[in-house]
Design a protein around this motif. Sequence first.
Motif, PDB file in Angstrom:
ATOM      1  N   ALA A 145       9.132  -8.350  27.347  1.00  0.00           N
ATOM      2  CA  ALA A 145       8.200  -9.056  28.263  1.00  0.00           C
ATOM      3  C   ALA A 145       8.842  -9.876  29.371  1.00  0.00           C
ATOM      4  O   ALA A 145       8.648 -10.072  30.407  1.00  0.00           O
ATOM      5  N   VAL A 146       9.765 -10.707  28.975  1.00  0.00           N
ATOM      6  CA  VAL A 146      10.286 -11.508  29.878  1.00  0.00           C
ATOM      7  C   VAL A 146      11.109 -10.721  30.979  1.00  0.00           C
ATOM      8  O   VAL A 146      10.994 -11.057  32.234  1.00  0.00           O
ATOM      9  N   VAL A 147      11.748  -9.731  30.546  1.00  0.00           N
ATOM     10  CA  VAL A 147      12.456  -8.862  31.655  1.00  0.00           C
ATOM     11  C   VAL A 147      11.734  -8.232  32.327  1.00  0.00           C
ATOM     12  O   VAL A 147      11.588  -8.153  33.572  1.00  0.00           O
ATOM     13  N   MET A 148      10.420  -7.657  31.924  1.00  0.00           N
ATOM     14  CA  MET A 148       9.330  -6.998  32.626  1.00  0.00           C
ATOM     15  C   MET A 148       8.818  -8.170  33.577  1.00  0.00           C
ATOM     16  O   MET A 148       8.321  -7.353  34.934  1.00  0.00           O
ATOM     17  N   ILE A 149       8.594  -9.319  33.618  1.00  0.00           N
ATOM     18  CA  ILE A 149       7.809 -10.028  34.496  1.00  0.00           C
ATOM     19  C   ILE A 149       8.745  -9.962  35.575  1.00  0.00           C
ATOM     20  O   ILE A 149       8.072 -10.065  36.824  1.00  0.00           O
ATOM     21  N   GLY A 150      10.034 -10.171  35.304  1.00  0.00           N
ATOM     22  CA  GLY A 150      11.167 -10.212  36.601  1.00  0.00           C
ATOM     23  C   GLY A 150      10.724  -8.788  37.453  1.00  0.00           C
ATOM     24  O   GLY A 150      10.686  -8.627  38.520  1.00  0.00           O
ATOM     25  N   LEU A 151      10.853  -7.666  36.657  1.00  0.00           N
ATOM     26  CA  LEU A 151      11.006  -6.333  37.349  1.00  0.00           C
ATOM     27  C   LEU A 151       9.485  -6.041  37.787  1.00  0.00           C
ATOM     28  O   LEU A 151       9.549  -5.542  38.963  1.00  0.00           O
ATOM     29  N   VAL A 152       8.571  -6.358  37.214  1.00  0.00           N
ATOM     30  CA  VAL A 152       7.282  -5.903  37.923  1.00  0.00           C
ATOM     31  C   VAL A 152       6.941  -7.084  38.987  1.00  0.00           C
ATOM     32  O   VAL A 152       6.363  -6.333  39.987  1.00  0.00           O
ATOM     33  N   LEU A 153       7.157  -8.439  38.903  1.00  0.00           N
ATOM     34  CA  LEU A 153       7.075  -8.954  40.101  1.00  0.00           C
ATOM     35  C   LEU A 153       8.051  -8.609  41.389  1.00  0.00           C
ATOM     36  O   LEU A 153       7.488  -8.579  42.498  1.00  0.00           O
ATOM     37  N   GLY A 154       9.043  -8.144  41.060  1.00  0.00           N
ATOM     38  CA  GLY A 154       9.972  -7.242  42.130  1.00  0.00           C
ATOM     39  C   GLY A 154       9.486  -6.348  42.767  1.00  0.00           C
ATOM     40  O   GLY A 154       9.194  -6.086  43.955  1.00  0.00           O
ATOM     41  N   HIS A 155       8.651  -5.364  41.510  1.00  0.00           N
ATOM     42  CA  HIS A 155       8.007  -4.212  41.933  1.00  0.00           C
ATOM     43  C   HIS A 155       6.839  -4.717  43.088  1.00  0.00           C
ATOM     44  O   HIS A 155       6.532  -4.007  44.143  1.00  0.00           O
ATOM     45  N   LEU A 156       6.043  -5.363  42.586  1.00  0.00           N
ATOM     46  CA  LEU A 156       4.847  -5.915  43.420  1.00  0.00           C
ATOM     47  C   LEU A 156       5.147  -6.626  44.763  1.00  0.00           C
ATOM     48  O   LEU A 156       4.599  -6.174  45.730  1.00  0.00           O
ATOM     49  N   TYR A 157       6.265  -7.217  44.607  1.00  0.00           N
ATOM     50  CA  TYR A 157       6.767  -7.931  46.079  1.00  0.00           C
ATOM     51  C   TYR A 157       7.020  -6.926  47.088  1.00  0.00           C
ATOM     52  O   TYR A 157       6.836  -6.735  48.179  1.00  0.00           O
ATOM     53  N   PHE A 158       7.819  -5.994  46.413  1.00  0.00           N
ATOM     54  CA  PHE A 158       8.454  -4.745  47.451  1.00  0.00           C
ATOM     55  C   PHE A 158       7.310  -3.835  47.814  1.00  0.00           C
ATOM     56  O   PHE A 158       7.105  -3.527  48.934  1.00  0.00           O
ATOM     57  N   MET A 159       6.541  -3.354  47.152  1.00  0.00           N
ATOM     58  CA  MET A 159       5.359  -2.165  47.395  1.00  0.00           C
ATOM     59  C   MET A 159       4.310  -3.007  47.855  1.00  0.00           C
ATOM     60  O   MET A 159       3.744  -2.398  48.802  1.00  0.00           O
ATOM     61  N   HIS A 160       3.883  -4.398  47.880  1.00  0.00           N
ATOM     62  CA  HIS A 160       2.521  -4.850  48.178  1.00  0.00           C
ATOM     63  C   HIS A 160       2.883  -5.745  49.358  1.00  0.00           C
ATOM     64  O   HIS A 160       1.900  -6.258  50.069  1.00  0.00           O
ATOM     65  N   ILE A 161       3.890  -6.543  49.330  1.00  0.00           N
ATOM     66  CA  ILE A 161       4.084  -7.684  50.545  1.00  0.00           C
ATOM     67  C   ILE A 161       5.060  -7.088  51.629  1.00  0.00           C
ATOM     68  O   ILE A 161       4.851  -7.146  52.754  1.00  0.00           O
ATOM     69  N   VAL A 162       6.305  -6.670  51.029  1.00  0.00           N
ATOM     70  CA  VAL A 162       7.446  -6.150  51.941  1.00  0.00           C
ATOM     71  C   VAL A 162       6.784  -4.845  52.664  1.00  0.00           C
ATOM     72  O   VAL A 162       6.644  -4.710  54.081  1.00  0.00           O
ATOM     73  N   ASN A 163       6.161  -3.927  52.008  1.00  0.00           N
ATOM     74  CA  ASN A 163       5.668  -2.585  52.419  1.00  0.00           C
ATOM     75  C   ASN A 163       3.858  -2.877  52.029  1.00  0.00           C
ATOM     76  O   ASN A 163       3.553  -3.897  51.374  1.00  0.00           O
TER      77      ASN A 163
END
Lengths: 127, 233
Positions: A25-43
């Motif tokens: 769960a802790v690892v995924m918080i980082g991974l999913v936030l990174g995913h969201l940032y890249f997919m929805h904010i950067v792109n």
Amino acid sequence: MQATRARPAGRGWEWFCWLYMRISAVVMIGLVLGHLYFMHIVNSTDTISHEFVSQRLATPFWRIYDLVILLFAMSHGVIGTRGIIEDYVRKPGLRRGLQWTLYVLSAAFTIAGIYVLVAFQPGQLSR
Amino acid sequence: MPTAKIRVKRFNPEKDRKPYWADYEVPYEPFDRVLDALHYIKWNVDGTLAVRRSCAHGICGSDALLINGVNRLACKILVKDIGTTISVEPLRGLPVIKDLVVNMEPFFDKYKQVKPWLINDDPTPEKERPQSPEQRELFDDGTKCILCAACTTSCPVYWTTGEYIGPAAIVNAHRFIFDSRDQGGQERLAILAEKSGAFRCRTVFNCTDACPQGIEVTKRVQEVKRAITVGGI
């Protein structure tokens, strides 16, 4: 006195599942936030095209990143759902049936996911 | 004298096919407890009502019941504090013998699994085994348990299959695991690491809410999980 404070030798599968749920769960918080940032904010999701996905998966970094999310999310989900079945389903036969359905389905989804990530050829369709 | 409506879930296995609600109008004094109301019914209205109680003063733990949907000791809760319509049911998750009396054996079987006695193979000392206030503090909370089963029978995980060892057994294991005079901690932690043990706990907190002794039950369960994972408190 010392002996009472040490942890037991055999901690078992249930303990491992419990701990794994917390770590994943802790690892995924980082991974999913990174995913969201890249997919929805950067792109923007409005501009996602085959070309964009091709470019993204052309780098080993994103392939591995997505693979790690896939494996963590599926295993975390399977262990969690297994727990819900154990907590709520009283009949032993139904319980076993549901759990095996869960294992088979999630194994199929995981294999399909891995296949897509590994076998994807960047730029194949755009030619 | 004011009256309260007491709704009792009754069941006589020799006559009834399923449990039913029976309503009683019971007069009460300001300091009457729910147990007094049940006594009034049994002694004045219907002598066939089965209810278990012994000391009637919150020490023996015999009269834990589901009162207005929450596990409480009938001898520790005042009628005036919970309103004029009160529902009283037997504890959940244990087989009903008759009316409000449940079979406590499955509960005590779980309790016995954690070896709730002092394990120490050292030669018996001439005097007592000394312990500092700090060492005592580690397990003091759990020593207050009266084995009324209010915590275990409030636990949704226990209701499902009865496979889960339950909070009461874990608290009583904790009481010895963290006792500096005891040497059976490893054995008990190994039992609680099994499938039926502490990791079935979903931290619902019903147990802490139900405990008539104010034991922080969920916290004690968490300490056991931590001891299994990293050792120590």
